[in-house]
Design an enzyme around this catalytic site. Structure first.
Site, short mmCIF file in Angstrom:
data_model
loop_
_atom_site.label_atom_id
_atom_site.label_comp_id
_atom_site.label_asym_id
_atom_site.label_seq_id
_atom_site.Cartn_x
_atom_site.Cartn_y
_atom_site.Cartn_z
N LYS A 13 41.15 37.34 28.56
CA LYS A 13 40.48 36.02 28.51
C LYS A 13 39.16 36.03 29.25
O LYS A 13 38.14 35.61 28.74
CB LYS A 13 41.34 34.93 29.17
N ARG A 84 46.84 25.19 32.15
CA ARG A 84 47.88 26.20 32.31
C ARG A 84 49.27 25.57 32.33
O ARG A 84 50.26 26.29 32.42
CB ARG A 84 47.64 26.91 33.62
N ARG A 123 43.12 47.46 36.48
CA ARG A 123 41.89 46.68 36.62
C ARG A 123 41.32 46.79 38.04
O ARG A 123 42.06 46.71 39.02
CB ARG A 123 42.18 45.21 36.30
N ARG A 155 42.55 43.42 42.76
CA ARG A 155 42.92 42.05 43.10
C ARG A 155 44.35 42.02 43.62
O ARG A 155 45.23 42.68 43.05
CB ARG A 155 42.83 41.18 41.84
N ARG A 166 53.57 36.71 37.83
CA ARG A 166 52.59 35.96 37.03
C ARG A 166 53.07 35.81 35.59
O ARG A 166 52.85 34.79 34.96
CB ARG A 166 51.22 36.66 37.08
P1 AMP Z 1 43.23 33.73 36.61
O1 AMP Z 1 42.02 34.46 37.08
O2 AMP Z 1 42.92 32.73 35.52
O3 AMP Z 1 44.35 34.67 36.22
O4 AMP Z 1 43.75 32.84 37.84
C1 AMP Z 1 44.10 33.43 39.07
C2 AMP Z 1 45.02 32.50 39.83
O5 AMP Z 1 44.35 31.25 40.12
C3 AMP Z 1 46.30 32.11 39.12
O6 AMP Z 1 47.34 33.06 39.24
C4 AMP Z 1 46.65 30.80 39.86
O7 AMP Z 1 47.18 31.05 41.15
C5 AMP Z 1 45.27 30.16 40.05
N1 AMP Z 1 44.90 29.32 38.89
C6 AMP Z 1 43.88 29.52 38.03
N2 AMP Z 1 43.83 28.57 37.11
C7 AMP Z 1 44.85 27.73 37.36
C8 AMP Z 1 45.35 26.55 36.73
N3 AMP Z 1 44.77 26.03 35.64
N4 AMP Z 1 46.42 25.95 37.29
C9 AMP Z 1 47.02 26.42 38.39
N5 AMP Z 1 46.62 27.54 39.04
C10 AMP Z 1 45.54 28.21 38.52
#
Ligand code: AMP
Length: 211
Positions: A13, A84, A123, A155, A166
Site C-alpha cells: 500500500k 482500518r 523490509r 521497523r 498485525r
Molecule cells: P501502517 O504503516 O499503515 O502499517 O501503520 C502502522 C501502525 O500505525 C499500525 O500498526 C497501527 O498501530 C497504527 N495505525 C495506522 N493507521 C491506523 C488506523 N487507521 N487506525 C488505527 N491504528 C493505525
C-alpha cells in the site's frame, strides 16, 4: 480525485500510494506515517505501534478530520492505512458527506499471506521515507539509503512476532471493511502479486479511466 488504498500488511500500500500521489499530484495521507512521527513524543502511541495494535478509533478519526480540513486536499487525496475499522469507515463517510466530498474508488491490493510475510520481514526503511528489501530491493550499499545516505533500520513492527499480531488485527478489525465497501460499488481489486511497476500500472489505468 479521491481514493482509498486497502490491503493487509505487506501488500505494498505505502509504496504504491507514494508513487500514485506523486503521479497525480494528490495528497498522500498515511496514518501510519503520522503515527510513526507521533510516537517519537508519545509513549502510549509508541507502545501500540511496537506491538502491532491499532490506535483507538477516536484518536485516528480526529487526526484525519483535522488533516482533511486543510485546503491542499482540494487537489485530491489518497488515504493509505485509513480507515482500518468499520467504525472509522462510518466516521469517514460522515466527514465526507458533511464536506460534500466524493470518493472515486477504493483499491484493494491482494497478496497471499506468505508473500506478505516475506516482504515485511525483509523490509528496511530510512527516516527520509525510502523503503528497501534485503533481497528483493537491496540498497547499493548495505544498510545505507541510496537517496540520502541515512542508516536503514528494521521497523519494530516488522519483526516476525509482531507481524503475526498485525495480521490477526487485520483479520479481525480491518477485513470486515471489504464487506462494508462492497455495497458502495467503489471497490477495485488489484493483483498485488505482480511486479511493483505492474501494480502501479493497474492502479494508474483505473484512475485514468475514471474508475
Ligand atoms: P501502517 O504503516 O499503515 O502499517 O501503520 C502502522 C501502525 O500505525 C499500525 O500498526 C497501527 O498501530 C497504527 N495505525 C495506522 N493507521 C491506523 C488506523 N487507521 N487506525 C488505527 N491504528 C493505525
Amino acid at each position: 480525485m479521491n481514493y482509498i488504498i486497502l490491503g493487509h500488511p505487506g501488500a505494498g500500500k505505502g509504496t504504491q500510494a507514494k508513487k500514485i500521489a506523486v503521479k497525480f499530484g494528490m495528497v498522500h495521507l498515511s496514518t501510519g506515517d503520522m503515527f510513526r512521527e507521533a510516537k517519537k513524543s508519545d509513549e502510549s502511541i509508541n507502545k501500540l505501534l511496537s506491538s502491532g495494535q491499532l490506535v483507538p478509533d477516536e484518536i485516528v478519526v480526529n487526526m484525519v478530520r483535522e488533516r482533511l480540513e486543510k485546503n491542499d486536499i482540494e487537489k485530491g487525496f489518497l488515504l493509505d492505512g485509513f480507515p482500518r475499522t468499520v467504525k472509522q469507515a462510518e466516521e469517514l463517510d460522515r466527514m465526507l458527506r458533511s464536506e460534500n466530498i466524493k470518493m472515486d474508488g477504493i483499491f484493494l491490493i491482494n497478496v497471499p499471506f506468505e508473500e506478505s510475510v516475506k516482504r515485511i520481514a525483509g523490509r528496511r526503511v530510512c527516516a527520509c521515507g525510502a523503503s528497501y528489501h534485503t533481497i528483493l530491493l537491496p540498497p547499493k550499499e548495505s544498510g545505507k539509503c541510496d537517496r540520502c545516505g541515512g542508516v536503514l533500520f528494521h521497523r519494530s513492527d516488522d519483526k516476525e512476532d509482531v507481524i503475526r499480531d498485525r495480521f490477526s488485527v487485520y483479520e479481525k478489525q480491518t477485513k470486515p471493511l471489504i464487506e462494508y465497501y462492497k455495497e458502495s460499488g467503489l471497490l477495485i481489486y488489484i493483483d498485488g502479486l505482480k511486479s511493483e511497476s505492474s501494480v502501479f500500472e493497474q492502479i494508474r489505468g483505473c484512475i485514468i479511466s475514471g474508475r
